[in-house]
Design a protein around this motif. Structure first.
Motif, PDB file in Angstrom:
ATOM      1  N   ASP B 235     113.692  24.558 -39.832  1.00  0.00           N
ATOM      2  CA  ASP B 235     113.613  25.026 -41.211  1.00  0.00           C
ATOM      3  C   ASP B 235     114.631  24.307 -42.109  1.00  0.00           C
ATOM      4  O   ASP B 235     114.761  24.618 -43.289  1.00  0.00           O
ATOM      5  CB  ASP B 235     113.748  26.554 -41.331  1.00  0.00           C
ATOM      6  CG  ASP B 235     114.967  27.115 -40.618  1.00  0.00           C
ATOM      7  OD1 ASP B 235     115.904  26.346 -40.343  1.00  0.00           O
ATOM      8  OD2 ASP B 235     114.967  28.341 -40.344  1.00  0.00           O
ATOM      9  N   ASN B 236     115.290  23.332 -41.531  1.00  0.00           N
ATOM     10  CA  ASN B 236     116.221  22.495 -42.310  1.00  0.00           C
ATOM     11  C   ASN B 236     116.368  21.169 -41.572  1.00  0.00           C
ATOM     12  O   ASN B 236     116.499  21.149 -40.347  1.00  0.00           O
ATOM     13  CB  ASN B 236     117.596  23.175 -42.426  1.00  0.00           C
ATOM     14  CG  ASN B 236     118.521  22.465 -43.387  1.00  0.00           C
ATOM     15  OD1 ASN B 236     118.477  22.683 -44.597  1.00  0.00           O
ATOM     16  ND2 ASN B 236     119.368  21.565 -42.870  1.00  0.00           N
ATOM     17  N   ALA B 237     116.364  20.085 -42.320  1.00  0.00           N
ATOM     18  CA  ALA B 237     116.518  18.776 -41.682  1.00  0.00           C
ATOM     19  C   ALA B 237     117.395  17.883 -42.529  1.00  0.00           C
ATOM     20  O   ALA B 237     117.197  17.748 -43.735  1.00  0.00           O
ATOM     21  CB  ALA B 237     115.150  18.121 -41.478  1.00  0.00           C
ATOM     22  N   HIS B 238     118.400  17.311 -41.882  1.00  0.00           N
ATOM     23  CA  HIS B 238     119.236  16.285 -42.493  1.00  0.00           C
ATOM     24  C   HIS B 238     118.886  14.959 -41.825  1.00  0.00           C
ATOM     25  O   HIS B 238     118.962  14.855 -40.599  1.00  0.00           O
ATOM     26  CB  HIS B 238     120.716  16.591 -42.265  1.00  0.00           C
ATOM     27  CG  HIS B 238     121.209  17.741 -43.083  1.00  0.00           C
ATOM     28  ND1 HIS B 238     121.972  18.762 -42.587  1.00  0.00           N
ATOM     29  CD2 HIS B 238     121.057  18.023 -44.404  1.00  0.00           C
ATOM     30  CE1 HIS B 238     122.264  19.623 -43.552  1.00  0.00           C
ATOM     31  NE2 HIS B 238     121.722  19.203 -44.658  1.00  0.00           N
ATOM     32  N   VAL B 239     118.528  13.985 -42.620  1.00  0.00           N
ATOM     33  CA  VAL B 239     118.051  12.721 -42.054  1.00  0.00           C
ATOM     34  C   VAL B 239     118.716  11.549 -42.772  1.00  0.00           C
ATOM     35  O   VAL B 239     118.755  11.517 -44.002  1.00  0.00           O
ATOM     36  CB  VAL B 239     116.511  12.601 -42.201  1.00  0.00           C
ATOM     37  CG1 VAL B 239     115.998  11.378 -41.447  1.00  0.00           C
ATOM     38  CG2 VAL B 239     115.809  13.867 -41.723  1.00  0.00           C
ATOM     39  N   MET B 240     119.258  10.620 -42.012  1.00  0.00           N
ATOM     40  CA  MET B 240     119.753   9.364 -42.576  1.00  0.00           C
ATOM     41  C   MET B 240     118.692   8.304 -42.375  1.00  0.00           C
ATOM     42  O   MET B 240     118.041   8.266 -41.324  1.00  0.00           O
ATOM     43  CB  MET B 240     121.081   8.965 -41.920  1.00  0.00           C
ATOM     44  CG  MET B 240     122.158  10.034 -42.112  1.00  0.00           C
ATOM     45  SD  MET B 240     123.868   9.459 -41.874  1.00  0.00           S
ATOM     46  CE  MET B 240     123.834   9.024 -40.143  1.00  0.00           C
ATOM     47  N   LEU B 241     118.544   7.447 -43.356  1.00  0.00           N
ATOM     48  CA  LEU B 241     117.460   6.470 -43.342  1.00  0.00           C
ATOM     49  C   LEU B 241     118.007   5.057 -43.493  1.00  0.00           C
ATOM     50  O   LEU B 241     118.964   4.833 -44.239  1.00  0.00           O
ATOM     51  CB  LEU B 241     116.502   6.734 -44.519  1.00  0.00           C
ATOM     52  CG  LEU B 241     115.871   8.116 -44.610  1.00  0.00           C
ATOM     53  CD1 LEU B 241     115.193   8.296 -45.968  1.00  0.00           C
ATOM     54  CD2 LEU B 241     114.853   8.320 -43.495  1.00  0.00           C
ATOM     55  N   ARG B 242     117.386   4.127 -42.784  1.00  0.00           N
ATOM     56  CA  ARG B 242     117.668   2.710 -43.014  1.00  0.00           C
ATOM     57  C   ARG B 242     116.365   2.002 -43.351  1.00  0.00           C
ATOM     58  O   ARG B 242     115.420   2.025 -42.569  1.00  0.00           O
ATOM     59  CB  ARG B 242     118.316   2.089 -41.775  1.00  0.00           C
ATOM     60  CG  ARG B 242     119.717   2.616 -41.525  1.00  0.00           C
ATOM     61  CD  ARG B 242     120.352   1.963 -40.321  1.00  0.00           C
ATOM     62  NE  ARG B 242     121.712   2.445 -40.123  1.00  0.00           N
ATOM     63  CZ  ARG B 242     122.397   2.301 -38.982  1.00  0.00           C
ATOM     64  NH1 ARG B 242     121.843   1.681 -37.958  1.00  0.00           N
ATOM     65  NH2 ARG B 242     123.631   2.755 -38.875  1.00  0.00           N
ATOM     66  N   PHE B 243     116.351   1.407 -44.515  1.00  0.00           N
ATOM     67  CA  PHE B 243     115.139   0.757 -45.000  1.00  0.00           C
ATOM     68  C   PHE B 243     115.176  -0.744 -44.701  1.00  0.00           C
ATOM     69  O   PHE B 243     116.257  -1.333 -44.567  1.00  0.00           O
ATOM     70  CB  PHE B 243     115.015   0.951 -46.508  1.00  0.00           C
ATOM     71  CG  PHE B 243     114.785   2.368 -46.932  1.00  0.00           C
ATOM     72  CD1 PHE B 243     113.494   2.840 -47.135  1.00  0.00           C
ATOM     73  CD2 PHE B 243     115.852   3.237 -47.141  1.00  0.00           C
ATOM     74  CE1 PHE B 243     113.277   4.150 -47.536  1.00  0.00           C
ATOM     75  CE2 PHE B 243     115.637   4.547 -47.538  1.00  0.00           C
ATOM     76  CZ  PHE B 243     114.351   5.014 -47.733  1.00  0.00           C
ATOM     77  N   GLU B 244     114.020  -1.330 -44.665  1.00  0.00           N
ATOM     78  CA  GLU B 244     113.966  -2.790 -44.556  1.00  0.00           C
ATOM     79  C   GLU B 244     114.674  -3.390 -45.758  1.00  0.00           C
ATOM     80  O   GLU B 244     114.675  -2.811 -46.854  1.00  0.00           O
ATOM     81  CB  GLU B 244     112.511  -3.268 -44.516  1.00  0.00           C
ATOM     82  CG  GLU B 244     111.730  -2.892 -45.766  1.00  0.00           C
ATOM     83  CD  GLU B 244     110.305  -3.438 -45.792  1.00  0.00           C
ATOM     84  OE1 GLU B 244     109.987  -4.375 -45.036  1.00  0.00           O
ATOM     85  OE2 GLU B 244     109.496  -2.914 -46.585  1.00  0.00           O
ATOM     86  N   GLY B 245     115.325  -4.486 -45.540  1.00  0.00           N
ATOM     87  CA  GLY B 245     116.010  -5.160 -46.653  1.00  0.00           C
ATOM     88  C   GLY B 245     117.407  -4.631 -46.892  1.00  0.00           C
ATOM     89  O   GLY B 245     118.097  -5.077 -47.792  1.00  0.00           O
ATOM     90  N   GLY B 246     117.824  -3.624 -46.099  1.00  0.00           N
ATOM     91  CA  GLY B 246     119.220  -3.217 -46.173  1.00  0.00           C
ATOM     92  C   GLY B 246     119.520  -1.950 -46.942  1.00  0.00           C
ATOM     93  O   GLY B 246     120.656  -1.465 -46.917  1.00  0.00           O
TER      94      GLY B 246
END
Lengths: 381, 381, 381, 381
Positions: B235-246
């Protein structure tokens, strides 16, 4: 007994005005469609026959007429004829068109202001009162759920006796000379009437204040301006208001207020509370009970009551906007029309603006002009 | 050649799911109606036959079916059969239902997330790719005009190379145990899938970030919680993201964030500018060019471009909201369906989420769960 | 017994650092002056002797020193010597300077972060613990009245057990390479330490979350970036947090977020309520009790409690800002110093950040760097 | 030649009024202190001798007087006597006190409105014009950086010829009968003058509109109310304004507007642009150039000019508020006093309200009352 007694299902709707390029015609069509209670089946969409036909074809409207009288006559005779008509012409045509349909028992849903002149308004009023048909005026801002909520709060006594009412409706789109269809007829007194910003948007502001407070205006003092060269009707109006029971107020409407899009806003202060609502953020109603923190009441959110819920379609946090509020006028009218089929009164809670609101709007425009000519003397609207 | 080659006029639509009491079914119906491009003519509105029939009757839907397979077969045979079907069931039924219609050349407009499981999603993907029918996924937030504007701004290079993407979608309605229809199936992994807030709203947030930035996510690290006792899915989510291109980013979705209704919000920062948009105030897009004052770009207002105008219905200052954005998905899909009738590609500019977006959403849910089980290790979605 | 036992009246203050052109020195001077509890009488305002003298003369500071050690020695001997010193040098000098004064029983009011390195921090900690003098760290954001209010609300149990803590501190001023005094030393690890945005603003965000929630952070996972070419320390940090008791959170700090000036913001969600506060609008605290409308609590307004009032100077509606919050740290420290003169504890309610907060900030920076080097693995701060 | 020719350093300041419990006295003291240009050394803080002495002692003011005449005489004779006096008494004492000091060449910094009566105002005006001393009126809202910015924008012609000026100043604190020191003398015409909300806050609003637009008011029409039982002076005023050059405006001030704290707000619309500023969010100035998106100009942010920077102390994003704006009046006055010592004019850019502004405020109050008594007839202020 209603001509349409026993009918079931969606209401067959016609439209006069609203050919291609018209703003408000498209809005009425979406509003009629949104809740599935109408079916648009006939139209006299333009006073130019070819444009009327092309527009109808483009919109997939089965029956197109070259003029509204023919439409009224023909539809009244058809077994599958229209039960209601939407009138979205320039103001000077509202009366003549509405009367043709009303006298044949066809319900009228008419854009505001009521008519271009007070004389014409009175003729329409008589026609509406005599007719066995509903007359609905699309003061659409009364369809917003949080406007309903505000009205319920005032009626509940939460604000105590009202003292101050501030209503304003600034727009900026006519700050420079405008050369489009919307601006052109608005600047022609023969077609739009003697009110400029007062008629076009001041009536909405006035109606909103009246709707939410429930208070009559006993006197007003108005200072109208025509700021843009060549403008024949007011494009800015400052109005002081005195309400029955002692409340005082101000109404400001303007079409030269650069930076505003459509900034209708109402603030009400009573002995025990204050309220604020703004059309551009219509989901939010601010309520401050005396001595307590300001509260944000939202559509379908905690603290909002049944009046707002009645006219909501989605849960809290899912913004409903202008088209939904407009559709609510259509939806409420439809409920009344359904009841009319059965010879009954509209169900409890159903609320929409009618001929009396239209007459008040006309009186407002007239009073503003009279007052302004007398150097902002107090006049009775 | 399309089964519906030569057809004209509105698209005949069926609906599976969405019986009385369902929230999203009603939304789909309004969305389909709003622009007049669909006609709802058939439905299997509930898996309970009687409820299906009663709901259809109440809604004035002419043809009611007791189950979706019968509906698919029957409608596919009818000369006046449906051309498209809206699927608004719980998630686990999306795939089975969609496949029945797709294989018969009936276009599918399906609610999100794509399915309850990744396995099922892959089956559906194959079916969609094989079918001579469109598959539309209602990631409705991409229908907002200012989301389109944001995407166009990013694509124009106005922000330069992107660096930081912050997207969040907090809600508060499940902060305490909830016992209603909406909450119940969402808390049943068999029906909603293994994702809780990640599936229900996280996929929207993820899709929005992807839609506006155009950047792929190369890796994510997720920390999921189930705060409310008895809750089986996050019921809760903390997410770190890494995208293409930096570019780097964060995604937060929550259904226990008391004080939030539906607060989807996207912020993007590049070398030469920043953007902010929030669903609860969808008309406003904030754009700050590096070294210049923040600008408020509004729908149809000064500074807004053609991408927002293409999907707008009213002038600036007339709030369009959730239902209009949802209707835009239907409207865009309709344009593609009209083109499909003629064997053509959709007109330029027409944009709607499809099977690939659905697969990405499923991969997002799956990656969140995998990462969280590995103590928020980086995984490839 | 205090060296200053029996003294009365304003506290004689010295300053190290803060010569002309320095931002934070000027802020400390105003903060010291605002409530009339200090008198600035001595300074070693620059490590360049001439600049130190010129700056002191321009500011009307009677005694100017060429270096801080001389100042500490001389002032400690004077009967009218300083009772406290403000340290506003670059980070790497905090420790050496502070220790000189602490060991002579002179109170220290030091800018944050505590030092440039963890090793140096530990030395300072020992010195502070041994000294008969106060050590005050200007985590100034804890001086805002509505931050005090938020803390009191959490402590009162109004939010129930906490679940989610979102804190962010984006700025945009370093989005492009910056060539001024402020940016220069911040980009030199020798002077500012190994933390970039984490040290400069992340520590504020971390401290704020800690101050308001009262919860310790058990683990964090950080993903640091250096987006601008030539930058040696992080200019963006994404951090996931795990608090004691099960709450989870995110911290984002950035100096490349174009469109943000100084956007520190805290949001807290518990079982029975939510809170939001933003530094750029510091007068407003939003509180949503579960199932009730959102409330706007304002400084000195209805609903605000004594903790906010204690550190307010003006009635509601008269915005107090950054300088007042900073002055509150000085004012609170002064109350403790007054008590220290008399050998007493600080009066009840007096609150300011000290050496322990400084150590936590250093541990935060260190943990962020350790975690980020290990690909955002969880580490204990 | 100035009595204080050759003096250097901070200005020695006295204060009349402002004993313990007074709001505005404390504000003046902080304002005098904030920028370090004054030293408060003498006071006649109350008309009750004992309270005067106790208050002075508590505040650490070295010289306390039992009455202001004795203070004026004594201080004028001392070599280290005060150079300026702050007057923070109820309105009816402003004139008598100010004249005592002015005639002795002591600069006066006086709270507003100028006096309680127009007659008294004229006497003070004569005294001020004759004196070799400055007269400063603390219309403090003109000290806000973004008010300076707004004025500069208007003066630059960015808005073109002005058309509409909307200024309002609602408060809610007197919505119910109030029994405290602040409210009590305000409700006593003998002490506060004949203006209620008009005098207390309406003069601020009027001054702000005048300051920013630079336009004279040629006529006004006012509708005053006393809503709360027992109130002798107006607690709400609706005023229509006609400016030189054709602009029209409205001024609303109220002390019964529940939900407002101190909501001074100014909006200006010209041929080519619009501006909005609100005291409760003083950092933000909204500027809409005709046909362009609305821009947010912030203190020290991109797009803000030198006039705002001149009176700023901190970088963008560090909120400066009411006390800083008030301090700016003191700071600007100090610059003029420094110049006066040397027999020079104040440096370029130095701006503060003086006797002329005070006379205009008195004329405003008087005109409002005259107009309202004549049923809101137009009168010349």
């Amino acid at each position: 007994m209603s001509r349409f007694a026993g009918r079931e299902g969606p209401i067959r709707l016609g439209m006069v005005g609203g050919g291609s390029g018209a703003f408000i015609g498209a809005v009425h069509r979406i509003a009629a469609r949104l809740d599935g209670k109408y079916q648009l089946v006939a139209g006299a969409l333009s006073s130019t026959p070819e444009k009327a036909r092309d527009s109808a074809a483009a919109l997939g409207i089965p029956r197109s007429y070259d003029d509204f009288t023919a439409m009224a006559k023909s539809e009244a005779r058809r077994r599958d004829g229209i039960e209601a008509v939407a009138i979205v012409t320039p103001n000077h045509m509202h009366g003549p068109v509405a009367r043709e349909f009303l006298k044949r028992g066809i319900h009228v849903i008419c854009d505001k202001p009521l008519t271009a002149t007070l004389t014409e308004a009175k003729r329409l009023q008589q026609a509406a009162e005599k007719a066995d048909a509903l007359f609905v005026l699309t003061h659409n801002y009364t369809g917003y759920p949080m406007v309903r909520e505000a009205r319920a709060l005032v009626a509940s006594g939460a604000l105590g006796r009202l003292r101050v009412v501030q209503v304003e409706y600034p727009q900026g789109w006519m700050a420079a000379p405008v050369a489009n269809k919307q601006a052109e007829w608005r600047n022609d007194p023969a077609r739009s009437g003697a009110g400029g910003s007062t008629g076009d948007i001041g009536t909405h502001a006035y109606n909103l204040a009246r709707f939410v407070t429930g208070l009559k205006v006993e006197a007003l003092a108005a200072d109208l301006s025509e700021f843009v060269e060549g403008r024949q009707n007011d494009d800015n109006a400052h109005v002081m208001l005195r309400f029955e029971g002692g409340a005082r107020g101000m109404l400001w409407c303007s079409q030269v207020a650069v930076g505003h899009e459509n900034s209708l806003r109402l603030r009400i202060y009573g002995e025990t509370g204050g309220l604020e609502w703004a059309q551009e953020n219509p989901t939010e109603l601010w309520h401050t009970p005396l001595g307590e923190p300001k509260r944000l009441i939202t559509r379908m959110g905690a603290g909002a009551g049944p009046e707002a819920a009645r006219v909501s379609r989605t849960p809290a946090g899912h913004p409903e906007g202008f088209l939904e509020a407009f559709a609510t006028i259509y939806s409420e009218a439809a409920e009344a029309i359904f009841a009319h089929r059965a010879g009954k009164a509209a169900p409890e809670g159903v609320t929409f603006p009618g001929i009396a609101d239209g007459m008040e709007g006309m009186a407002f425009i007239d009073a503003c002009i009279r007052s302004s000519r007398r150097n902002a003397a107090w006049v009775v609207p």
